[in-house]
Design a protein around this motif. Structure first.
Motif, PDB file in Angstrom:
ATOM      1  N   ARG A 216      44.557  41.147  37.942  1.00  0.00           N
ATOM      2  CA  ARG A 216      44.057  39.802  37.749  1.00  0.00           C
ATOM      3  C   ARG A 216      43.790  39.552  36.284  1.00  0.00           C
TER       4      ARG A 216
ATOM      5  N   LEU B 271      39.559  37.165  35.418  1.00  0.00           N
ATOM      6  CA  LEU B 271      39.116  37.374  36.671  1.00  0.00           C
ATOM      7  C   LEU B 271      40.122  38.194  37.285  1.00  0.00           C
TER       8      LEU B 271
ATOM      9  N   ILE C  82      36.896  36.623  46.255  1.00  0.00           N
ATOM     10  CA  ILE C  82      36.751  35.223  45.815  1.00  0.00           C
ATOM     11  C   ILE C  82      35.782  34.461  46.724  1.00  0.00           C
TER      12      ILE C  82
ATOM     13  N   VAL D  30      38.720  31.521  40.078  1.00  0.00           N
ATOM     14  CA  VAL D  30      39.729  32.581  39.921  1.00  0.00           C
ATOM     15  C   VAL D  30      41.101  31.938  40.123  1.00  0.00           C
TER      16      VAL D  30
ATOM     17  N   GLU E  39      44.375  33.347  40.591  1.00  0.00           N
ATOM     18  CA  GLU E  39      45.119  34.596  40.769  1.00  0.00           C
ATOM     19  C   GLU E  39      46.620  34.342  40.609  1.00  0.00           C
TER      20      GLU E  39
END
Ligand code: NAP
Length: 409
Positions: free
Chosen positions: A7, A10, A248, A361, A363
């Motif tokens: 990641r 984050l 998350i 986040v 991703e």
């Protein structure tokens, strides 16, 4: 693989792009050709008189480039799409930017697009790829009022699966830097944001089910529902995805490969769920409808299980729907980003702010864990689409396009 390790926190005759028509941002928003009443003004950098020209730092912009082109209508991406090695680099018009793409986003609907399901009137060949992030390397005169060469931008426009894409300055979003995380917000993030805001009626304590929760758009639905203080349940296909979802904030993850999703929901949420963010279709759609609470709402985002079928559809128990909905005063509401242009700018602004503040986040899955490794270069778009349809991705699938050899950008 540990998702936390990877990641980061984050025109050709392309069909009309379907999910963007935004107010100026990077834009000059200058007058249209016709309203000037005269001949076409000459772009600042007019590529037409020269086979090669120099960008602002002396790096050469070639006259030809690689790009992906739909040459045959098919939902089978590999059959539909051809990598052209020698396409002319397009010329930016007066209000346009020429963007050197550095990251391009893969979307489930890339195969709907290659099958011609967006605009049935357009015939191949046409360009493909919905979104990109890159650097402005040339621009037209009007576009230069607000944008400069070297600016990092993101955009949503058909034709991003190319080394260079011409983007109307109006459609470009200026960025602080070229990062793949920004790409996650352009389509996937805004879809979750606008649909939940407009249709979700989220409030504290509501139970929200997100299907394909660890994917490109699902990850945002989970986080945004958590921000609204909801209890969030997410479906996914592996324990690793479940781990990501927990990280998350997802309260309850259900692995649809190893668990019976409907039984788990019936057992743990006997009153049903209030909102469903549904993008899988078929059996998942049916069980999600069965799991709705009284006055519950299913937001229909997509039905990926049908996209690889020749019809693009997956059977559902449609004949039972009226009775099921009526019995619970429940509803199903379709959401298509294309119909929410008016909300787009505000949504993107909010999401960018949340990301900048470290509240979101984003991703990115660059394919590092895929069998043949990282998705690098346009050649790897094919692998990236396969990877998504194998259900392997965690977060948004992004393909990196390496710098050209001479670039100093
Ligand atoms: N309405 C709109 O405006 C809009 C905009 C963007 C996206 N969408 C929709 O949102 C959905 C997700 O799109 P995305 O681009 O963000 O993809 P994604 O979620 O990043 O990837 C697709 C995921 O779907 C799941 N899946 C379930 N059944 C599958 C199957 N038979 N084949 C492949 N994957 C399957 C897989 O996750 P698990 O099996 O692990 O859950 C897979 O990782 C799609 O239905 C897409 O059309 C709609």
């Amino acid at each position: 693989m540990s998702f936390s390790a990877k990641r980061v926190l984050l025109s050709s005759r392309a069909p009309r792009c379907w999910w963007w028509r935004q107010e100026p941002s990077c834009a000059a928003a200058g007058p249209a050709w016709s309203s000037l009443g005269g001949s076409r003004p000459r772009p600042i950098l007019d590529m037409s008189y020269s086979r090669h020209f120099l960008d602002f730092q002396g790096s050469s912009i070639p006259s030809s480039m690689k790009k992906l082109v739909v040459t045959k209508l098919s939902q089978n991406f590999r059959e539909a799409v051809t990598l052209r090695q020698d396409s002319p680099v397009p010329l930016p018009g007066d209000g346009d930017l020429l963007v050197r793409n550095r990251f391009v986003g893969i979307n489930a609907s890339d195969i709907n697009y290659s099958a011609g399901r967006y605009d049935t009137s357009v015939k191949p060949p046409f360009d493909i790829g919905f979104e990109g992030v890159g650097d402005v390397v040339a621009l037209g005169l009007s576009a230069s009022a607000d944008c400069t060469v070297g600016q990092a931008v993101a955009y949503v426009k058909a034709g991003s699966f190319a080394e260079y894409t011409v983007v109307p300055a109006k459609q470009a979003v200026p960025l602080p830097s070229v990062k793949p995380e920004f790409l996650t917000l352009m389509v996937s993030g805004t879809t979750a944001y606008i649909s939940l805001k407009e249709l979700g009626e989220l409030s504290e304590g509501k139970k929200v089910l997100v299907t394909a929760a660890a994917g490109g758009t699902g990850q945002f639905a989970v986080q945004l529902a958590k921000k609204a203080k909801c209890h969030v349940i997410g479906t996914c296909s592996s324990d690793e995805k479940g781990g990501f979802l927990k990280s998350i904030g997802c309260d309850h993850t259900i692995n649809h490969k190893t668990e019976n999703v409907e039984s788990v929901l019936r057992r743990d949420y006997p009153e049903g769920v209030d909102v469903v963010y549904e993008s899988v279709g078929g059996k998942m759609f049916d069980l999600a409808v069965n799991s709705l609470a009284t006055k519950g709402c299913l937001i229909l985002i997509g039905f990926i299980t049908g996209y690889q079928n020749p019809t693009g559809l997956q059977p559902i128990k449609a004949e039972l729907l009226p009775g099921k909905l009526l019995k619970k005063s429940a509803s199903i509401r379709g959401f298509f980003l294309n119909h929410y242009f008016s909300e787009y700018k505000m949504a993107l602004k909010h999401l960018l702010k949340m990301y900048e503040r470290g509240e979101l986040v984003c991703e990115v899955d660059l394919g590092d864990m895929s069998p043949e490794g990282k998705f690098t270069g346009l050649e790897s778009v094919f692998r990236a689409v396969d990877y998504m349809y194998m259900g392997k991705n965690i977060g948004k699938i992004v393909v990196e396009l390496p710098h050209s050899v001479n670039s100093k950008l």
